[in-house]
Design a protein around this motif. Sequence first.
Motif, PDB file in Angstrom:
ATOM      1  N   PRO A   1      43.468 152.357 108.990  1.00  0.00           N
ATOM      2  CA  PRO A   1      44.390 151.349 109.542  1.00  0.00           C
ATOM      3  C   PRO A   1      44.689 150.241 108.523  1.00  0.00           C
ATOM      4  O   PRO A   1      43.775 149.662 107.932  1.00  0.00           O
ATOM      5  CB  PRO A   1      43.617 150.771 110.742  1.00  0.00           C
ATOM      6  CG  PRO A   1      42.523 151.740 111.019  1.00  0.00           C
ATOM      7  CD  PRO A   1      42.189 152.358 109.706  1.00  0.00           C
ATOM      8  N   HIS A   2      45.946 149.964 108.298  1.00  0.00           N
ATOM      9  CA  HIS A   2      46.376 148.930 107.346  1.00  0.00           C
ATOM     10  C   HIS A   2      47.446 148.041 107.983  1.00  0.00           C
ATOM     11  O   HIS A   2      48.129 148.455 108.922  1.00  0.00           O
ATOM     12  CB  HIS A   2      47.009 149.568 106.093  1.00  0.00           C
ATOM     13  CG  HIS A   2      46.054 149.998 105.049  1.00  0.00           C
ATOM     14  ND1 HIS A   2      45.047 150.917 105.274  1.00  0.00           N
ATOM     15  CD2 HIS A   2      45.943 149.649 103.730  1.00  0.00           C
ATOM     16  CE1 HIS A   2      44.378 151.120 104.146  1.00  0.00           C
ATOM     17  NE2 HIS A   2      44.895 150.351 103.204  1.00  0.00           N
ATOM     18  N   ILE A   3      47.596 146.852 107.425  1.00  0.00           N
ATOM     19  CA  ILE A   3      48.786 146.046 107.674  1.00  0.00           C
ATOM     20  C   ILE A   3      49.482 145.821 106.334  1.00  0.00           C
ATOM     21  O   ILE A   3      48.824 145.732 105.295  1.00  0.00           O
ATOM     22  CB  ILE A   3      48.476 144.694 108.347  1.00  0.00           C
ATOM     23  CG1 ILE A   3      47.456 143.881 107.523  1.00  0.00           C
ATOM     24  CG2 ILE A   3      48.019 144.892 109.776  1.00  0.00           C
ATOM     25  CD1 ILE A   3      47.295 142.446 107.998  1.00  0.00           C
TER      26      ILE A   3
ATOM     27  N   ARG B   1      53.828 145.012 109.393  1.00  0.00           N
ATOM     28  CA  ARG B   1      53.783 146.333 110.030  1.00  0.00           C
ATOM     29  C   ARG B   1      52.349 146.855 110.036  1.00  0.00           C
ATOM     30  O   ARG B   1      51.610 146.672 109.072  1.00  0.00           O
ATOM     31  CB  ARG B   1      54.646 147.347 109.269  1.00  0.00           C
ATOM     32  CG  ARG B   1      56.134 147.125 109.330  1.00  0.00           C
ATOM     33  CD  ARG B   1      56.877 148.280 108.676  1.00  0.00           C
ATOM     34  NE  ARG B   1      56.591 148.393 107.253  1.00  0.00           N
ATOM     35  CZ  ARG B   1      56.256 149.515 106.627  1.00  0.00           C
ATOM     36  NH1 ARG B   1      56.104 150.645 107.308  1.00  0.00           N
ATOM     37  NH2 ARG B   1      56.042 149.521 105.319  1.00  0.00           N
ATOM     38  N   HIS B   2      51.980 147.548 111.111  1.00  0.00           N
ATOM     39  CA  HIS B   2      50.731 148.305 111.148  1.00  0.00           C
ATOM     40  C   HIS B   2      51.045 149.729 110.708  1.00  0.00           C
ATOM     41  O   HIS B   2      51.989 150.347 111.216  1.00  0.00           O
ATOM     42  CB  HIS B   2      50.156 148.332 112.566  1.00  0.00           C
ATOM     43  CG  HIS B   2      49.547 147.037 112.995  1.00  0.00           C
ATOM     44  ND1 HIS B   2      48.196 146.793 112.924  1.00  0.00           N
ATOM     45  CD2 HIS B   2      50.111 145.912 113.505  1.00  0.00           C
ATOM     46  CE1 HIS B   2      47.947 145.573 113.366  1.00  0.00           C
ATOM     47  NE2 HIS B   2      49.093 145.009 113.725  1.00  0.00           N
ATOM     48  N   ILE B   3      50.275 150.239 109.775  1.00  0.00           N
ATOM     49  CA  ILE B   3      50.487 151.602 109.298  1.00  0.00           C
ATOM     50  C   ILE B   3      49.151 152.337 109.226  1.00  0.00           C
ATOM     51  O   ILE B   3      48.079 151.721 109.225  1.00  0.00           O
ATOM     52  CB  ILE B   3      51.156 151.629 107.903  1.00  0.00           C
ATOM     53  CG1 ILE B   3      50.244 150.974 106.847  1.00  0.00           C
ATOM     54  CG2 ILE B   3      52.527 150.975 107.927  1.00  0.00           C
ATOM     55  CD1 ILE B   3      50.706 151.199 105.415  1.00  0.00           C
ATOM     56  N   GLN B   4      49.239 153.658 109.154  1.00  0.00           N
ATOM     57  CA  GLN B   4      48.071 154.495 108.878  1.00  0.00           C
ATOM     58  C   GLN B   4      48.196 154.988 107.440  1.00  0.00           C
ATOM     59  O   GLN B   4      49.106 155.740 107.115  1.00  0.00           O
ATOM     60  CB  GLN B   4      48.011 155.678 109.854  1.00  0.00           C
ATOM     61  CG  GLN B   4      47.881 155.273 111.322  1.00  0.00           C
ATOM     62  CD  GLN B   4      46.603 154.493 111.597  1.00  0.00           C
ATOM     63  OE1 GLN B   4      45.506 154.941 111.248  1.00  0.00           O
ATOM     64  NE2 GLN B   4      46.735 153.326 112.211  1.00  0.00           N
ATOM     65  N   ALA B   5      47.302 154.522 106.588  1.00  0.00           N
ATOM     66  CA  ALA B   5      47.398 154.848 105.166  1.00  0.00           C
ATOM     67  C   ALA B   5      47.130 156.338 104.948  1.00  0.00           C
ATOM     68  O   ALA B   5      46.195 156.893 105.530  1.00  0.00           O
ATOM     69  CB  ALA B   5      46.398 154.021 104.373  1.00  0.00           C
ATOM     70  N   PRO B   6      47.940 156.987 104.107  1.00  0.00           N
ATOM     71  CA  PRO B   6      47.755 158.421 103.872  1.00  0.00           C
ATOM     72  C   PRO B   6      46.650 158.698 102.852  1.00  0.00           C
ATOM     73  O   PRO B   6      46.460 157.949 101.899  1.00  0.00           O
ATOM     74  CB  PRO B   6      49.117 158.849 103.291  1.00  0.00           C
ATOM     75  CG  PRO B   6      49.611 157.619 102.588  1.00  0.00           C
ATOM     76  CD  PRO B   6      49.105 156.448 103.389  1.00  0.00           C
ATOM     77  N   ASN B   7      45.910 159.772 103.070  1.00  0.00           N
ATOM     78  CA  ASN B   7      44.957 160.295 102.079  1.00  0.00           C
ATOM     79  C   ASN B   7      43.902 159.291 101.628  1.00  0.00           C
ATOM     80  O   ASN B   7      43.538 159.236 100.460  1.00  0.00           O
ATOM     81  CB  ASN B   7      45.713 160.819 100.842  1.00  0.00           C
ATOM     82  CG  ASN B   7      46.747 161.860 101.209  1.00  0.00           C
ATOM     83  OD1 ASN B   7      46.484 162.765 101.989  1.00  0.00           O
ATOM     84  ND2 ASN B   7      47.945 161.714 100.653  1.00  0.00           N
TER      85      ASN B   7
ATOM     86  N   LEU C   1      48.761 143.532 101.613  1.00  0.00           N
ATOM     87  CA  LEU C   1      48.456 144.907 102.004  1.00  0.00           C
ATOM     88  C   LEU C   1      46.950 144.955 102.202  1.00  0.00           C
ATOM     89  O   LEU C   1      46.192 144.798 101.242  1.00  0.00           O
ATOM     90  CB  LEU C   1      48.893 145.895 100.913  1.00  0.00           C
ATOM     91  CG  LEU C   1      48.476 147.359 101.123  1.00  0.00           C
ATOM     92  CD1 LEU C   1      49.151 147.949 102.361  1.00  0.00           C
ATOM     93  CD2 LEU C   1      48.802 148.197  99.889  1.00  0.00           C
ATOM     94  N   GLU C   2      46.503 145.128 103.441  1.00  0.00           N
ATOM     95  CA  GLU C   2      45.076 145.036 103.751  1.00  0.00           C
ATOM     96  C   GLU C   2      44.659 146.127 104.740  1.00  0.00           C
ATOM     97  O   GLU C   2      45.412 146.443 105.674  1.00  0.00           O
ATOM     98  CB  GLU C   2      44.754 143.670 104.381  1.00  0.00           C
ATOM     99  CG  GLU C   2      45.036 142.473 103.499  1.00  0.00           C
ATOM    100  CD  GLU C   2      44.004 142.291 102.389  1.00  0.00           C
ATOM    101  OE1 GLU C   2      42.905 142.879 102.484  1.00  0.00           O
ATOM    102  OE2 GLU C   2      44.301 141.545 101.437  1.00  0.00           O
ATOM    103  N   HIS C   3      43.462 146.662 104.538  1.00  0.00           N
ATOM    104  CA  HIS C   3      42.919 147.527 105.583  1.00  0.00           C
ATOM    105  C   HIS C   3      42.310 146.632 106.657  1.00  0.00           C
ATOM    106  O   HIS C   3      41.807 145.541 106.364  1.00  0.00           O
ATOM    107  CB  HIS C   3      41.912 148.535 105.013  1.00  0.00           C
ATOM    108  CG  HIS C   3      40.604 147.969 104.572  1.00  0.00           C
ATOM    109  ND1 HIS C   3      39.578 147.676 105.451  1.00  0.00           N
ATOM    110  CD2 HIS C   3      40.132 147.650 103.342  1.00  0.00           C
ATOM    111  CE1 HIS C   3      38.547 147.214 104.784  1.00  0.00           C
ATOM    112  NE2 HIS C   3      38.854 147.172 103.508  1.00  0.00           N
TER     113      HIS C   3
ATOM    114  N   SER D   1      40.697 149.028 113.521  1.00  0.00           N
ATOM    115  CA  SER D   1      41.552 149.864 114.364  1.00  0.00           C
ATOM    116  C   SER D   1      41.965 149.072 115.600  1.00  0.00           C
ATOM    117  O   SER D   1      41.162 148.333 116.182  1.00  0.00           O
ATOM    118  CB  SER D   1      40.790 151.125 114.784  1.00  0.00           C
ATOM    119  OG  SER D   1      41.522 151.842 115.762  1.00  0.00           O
ATOM    120  N   THR D   2      43.208 149.207 115.996  1.00  0.00           N
ATOM    121  CA  THR D   2      43.688 148.495 117.188  1.00  0.00           C
ATOM    122  C   THR D   2      43.369 149.257 118.471  1.00  0.00           C
ATOM    123  O   THR D   2      43.610 148.754 119.567  1.00  0.00           O
ATOM    124  CB  THR D   2      45.214 148.274 117.102  1.00  0.00           C
ATOM    125  OG1 THR D   2      45.859 149.538 116.913  1.00  0.00           O
ATOM    126  CG2 THR D   2      45.562 147.352 115.951  1.00  0.00           C
TER     127      THR D   2
END
Length: 245
Positions: A237-239, A224-230, A173-175, A178-179
Amino acid sequence: MSLFILTFQLILYLLAFPIYVLNFIGIWDKIIKKLFPALLFRLTEMYNKSMEGIKRDLFSNLSYFENASKEINLLEIGCGTGANFKFYPNGCKITCLDLNPNFQSYLSKSQTESDHLKFEGFVVASADNMTPVPDASMDVVVCTLLVCSVPNTPKVLDEVWRVLKPGGAFYFLEHVASTDDSTLVSYLQRILNPTWRLCLDGCDLRKTTWKDLEKAKFSELKLRHIQAPNVIKPITPHIVGYAIK
């Protein structure tokens, strides 16, 4: 737009000038190595509250990688303050690895609160040179929010592959960068990155870690690429996912 970014980078450079001076004369690294564990402890408390659901989901299938003895030998690299311990299943045998030995006092507290786990030891080593950890000795390797601070990501992944047993899994889990270079997050990352890296122990906002994972020797990759909340904008941006040897 490059002039805009350079202008704001210069402003940040001037504001952080004393830190650059301390870094030049070789003092800042010693200061940050002592202060970073305490700072990280506070930051991870806030971060984990916002990421708890994501982490719980990420580690939900750890038991799939149990060995023949129905145990999981798990190596956490860059273990920090032990923020992930509560997500691991009962009986997991944990080896903690971190380059900074100052984390051990914070780990002791987390270990005391995690009596469902078995702790095998603390290894002082870097993620890209885990020589004390034998080849093919781990069922699972976990790495969260670490690769951003290690210059040679492919070497880290080579070391992870080496210490994993065949069929073992690497959870991450890493920040990341931005893609989309046209977003506000991307501009913030480019403006902040030079000073951010200096102040936060080498943490790089512009890492493209997913590309290194795609090129690594793993037989299977679930990413997965995700946008971490809060969380603060530059590290949104995270994977997240896992890879199998």
